[in-house]
Design a protein around this motif. Structure first.
Motif, PDB file in Angstrom:
ATOM      1  N   UNK A 123       3.179   1.901   3.320  1.00 24.67           N
ATOM      2  CA  UNK A 123       2.278   2.967   2.876  1.00 24.67           C
ATOM      3  C   UNK A 123       3.061   4.130   2.282  1.00 24.67           C
ATOM      4  N   UNK A 124       4.210   4.464   2.883  1.00 22.56           N
ATOM      5  CA  UNK A 124       5.016   5.558   2.340  1.00 22.56           C
ATOM      6  C   UNK A 124       5.588   5.186   0.979  1.00 22.56           C
ATOM      7  N   UNK A 125       5.895   3.900   0.786  1.00 26.29           N
ATOM      8  CA  UNK A 125       6.366   3.448  -0.524  1.00 26.29           C
ATOM      9  C   UNK A 125       5.240   3.500  -1.544  1.00 26.29           C
ATOM     10  N   UNK A 126       4.015   3.175  -1.083  1.00 25.49           N
ATOM     11  CA  UNK A 126       2.865   3.160  -1.998  1.00 25.49           C
ATOM     12  C   UNK A 126       2.559   4.542  -2.578  1.00 25.49           C
ATOM     13  N   UNK A 127       2.911   5.600  -1.872  1.00 26.24           N
ATOM     14  CA  UNK A 127       2.565   6.944  -2.360  1.00 26.24           C
ATOM     15  C   UNK A 127       3.221   7.235  -3.712  1.00 26.24           C
ATOM     16  N   UNK A 128       4.573   7.192  -3.841  1.00 28.91           N
ATOM     17  CA  UNK A 128       5.154   7.421  -5.166  1.00 28.91           C
ATOM     18  C   UNK A 128       4.840   6.305  -6.149  1.00 28.91           C
ATOM     19  N   UNK A 167      -6.683   6.091   3.743  1.00 34.93           N
ATOM     20  CA  UNK A 167      -7.689   5.287   4.433  1.00 34.93           C
ATOM     21  C   UNK A 167      -7.047   4.349   5.444  1.00 34.93           C
ATOM     22  N   UNK A 168      -5.898   3.782   5.071  1.00 32.41           N
ATOM     23  CA  UNK A 168      -5.160   2.900   5.975  1.00 32.41           C
ATOM     24  C   UNK A 168      -4.600   3.706   7.150  1.00 32.41           C
ATOM     25  N   UNK A 171      -7.056   4.372   9.736  1.00 35.08           N
ATOM     26  CA  UNK A 171      -7.614   3.205  10.401  1.00 35.08           C
ATOM     27  C   UNK A 171      -8.910   2.702   9.815  1.00 35.08           C
ATOM     28  N   UNK A 172      -9.279   3.200   8.632  1.00 34.29           N
ATOM     29  CA  UNK A 172     -10.526   2.772   8.005  1.00 34.29           C
ATOM     30  C   UNK A 172     -10.407   1.343   7.492  1.00 34.29           C
ATOM     31  N   UNK A 173      -9.236   0.974   6.991  1.00 29.76           N
ATOM     32  CA  UNK A 173      -8.980  -0.371   6.485  1.00 29.76           C
ATOM     33  C   UNK A 173      -7.505  -0.690   6.634  1.00 29.76           C
ATOM     34  N   UNK A 174      -7.168  -1.954   6.381  1.00 29.72           N
ATOM     35  CA  UNK A 174      -5.785  -2.418   6.419  1.00 29.72           C
ATOM     36  C   UNK A 174      -5.445  -2.986   5.050  1.00 29.72           C
ATOM     37  N   UNK A 179     -10.317  -7.206   3.495  1.00 26.76           N
ATOM     38  CA  UNK A 179     -10.856  -6.484   2.332  1.00 26.76           C
ATOM     39  C   UNK A 179      -9.900  -5.425   1.780  1.00 26.76           C
ATOM     40  N   UNK A 180      -9.029  -4.882   2.626  1.00 22.57           N
ATOM     41  CA  UNK A 180      -8.083  -3.870   2.162  1.00 22.57           C
ATOM     42  C   UNK A 180      -7.142  -4.370   1.088  1.00 22.57           C
ATOM     43  N   UNK A 181      -6.928  -5.687   1.068  1.00 20.05           N
ATOM     44  CA  UNK A 181      -6.048  -6.265   0.041  1.00 20.05           C
ATOM     45  C   UNK A 181      -6.614  -6.072  -1.367  1.00 20.05           C
ATOM     46  N   UNK A 182      -7.934  -5.900  -1.448  1.00 24.81           N
ATOM     47  CA  UNK A 182      -8.560  -5.720  -2.767  1.00 24.81           C
ATOM     48  C   UNK A 182      -8.050  -4.458  -3.453  1.00 24.81           C
ATOM     49  N   UNK A 183      -7.570  -3.490  -2.682  1.00 25.16           N
ATOM     50  CA  UNK A 183      -7.046  -2.261  -3.273  1.00 25.16           C
ATOM     51  C   UNK A 183      -5.675  -2.479  -3.898  1.00 25.16           C
TER      52      UNK A 183
END
Length: 223
Positions: A123-128, A167-168, A171-174, A179-183
């Motif tokens: 998730x921290x990598x996803x930010x930049x 959202x991850x 705890x709203x999704x993973x 379904x979180x993989x769709x993002x």
């Protein structure tokens, strides 16, 4: 910060050849970094899930490092192309790609040293990754350097990735399962399939500077 976009005269001669080489190299690097990241992630996750082969984990970290270096190269190569669209916004693309590598490298070093992953490291990598991707695809969209559909796919994908992080964390999704993989899928298709294929086959589109147009007319590059 100004977000005004401009179109420069069509590149000719040596400059056009340079842009074609950049497009080809960037296309190859996008595929390479995605493949290295996927294989590297699977190897490190296998170690975290109980695999005892530390050599495979080390290889996974090295592949992630290689993916990060490819990401930096993409940012640096794209900057001279994007700065012709908007020099103020374009500089953020290589900056965010370097930040992405830095976060990934720090997480990899921690894993090697402690034999455990940084919590929520992806998730921290996803930010930049997401923020840099938004800059890239916005500039591709307004400039017309690639087809609008490809740029929109990437923009939607990176926005989804960026929105998915909080959202991850809440705890709203993973984003790693269900379904979180769709993002993650739209951005993945953009980086692994559609953008590289276009750049390798066609290169960057030529964006012509308008000669004159009435006040209030829509710039041809953003129609």
């Amino acid at each position: 910060m100004s977000t005004t976009t401009t179109a420069r005269p069509a590149p000719t001669g040596r400059h056009a050849g340079s842009r074609r080489r950049i497009a080809t190299t960037v296309g190859i690097l996008f595929v390479a970094q995605m493949v290295m990241a996927m294989v590297g992630t699977s190897l490190t996750e296998a170690f975290v899930d109980g695999a005892v082969d530390r050599d495979q984990m080390t290889l996974g970290v090295l592949l992630m490092m290689g993916s990060g270096l490819a990401v930096i190269a993409i940012g640096l190569l794209m900057y001279p192309v994007l700065k012709d669209v908007n020099p103020h916004l374009a500089v953020w693309y290589p900056v965010l790609r370097i930040a992405e590598f830095s976060v990934s490298a720090a997480c990899g070093i921690y894993l090697l040293a402690q034999s455990e992953v940084v919590p929520n490291h992806m998730l921290w990598i996803y930010v930049p990754t997401g923020l840099g991707g938004i800059v890239l695809t916005y500039l591709l969209l307004v400039s017309g350097l690639v087809p609008r559909a490809i740029a929109l796919l990437g923009l939607v994908g990176y926005v989804a990735l960026t929105v998915g992080v909080p959202l991850d964390l809440l705890g709203v999704l993973d984003m790693g399962a269900g379904p979180g993989l769709l993002l993650v899928v739209p951005g993945g298709l953009f980086e692994l399939v559609f953008l590289p294929a276009w750049l390798l086959i066609k290169g960057f589109r030529t964006v012509h500077a308008p000669q004159s147009r009435p006040t209030g007319a829509i710039h041809p590059a953003i129609r």
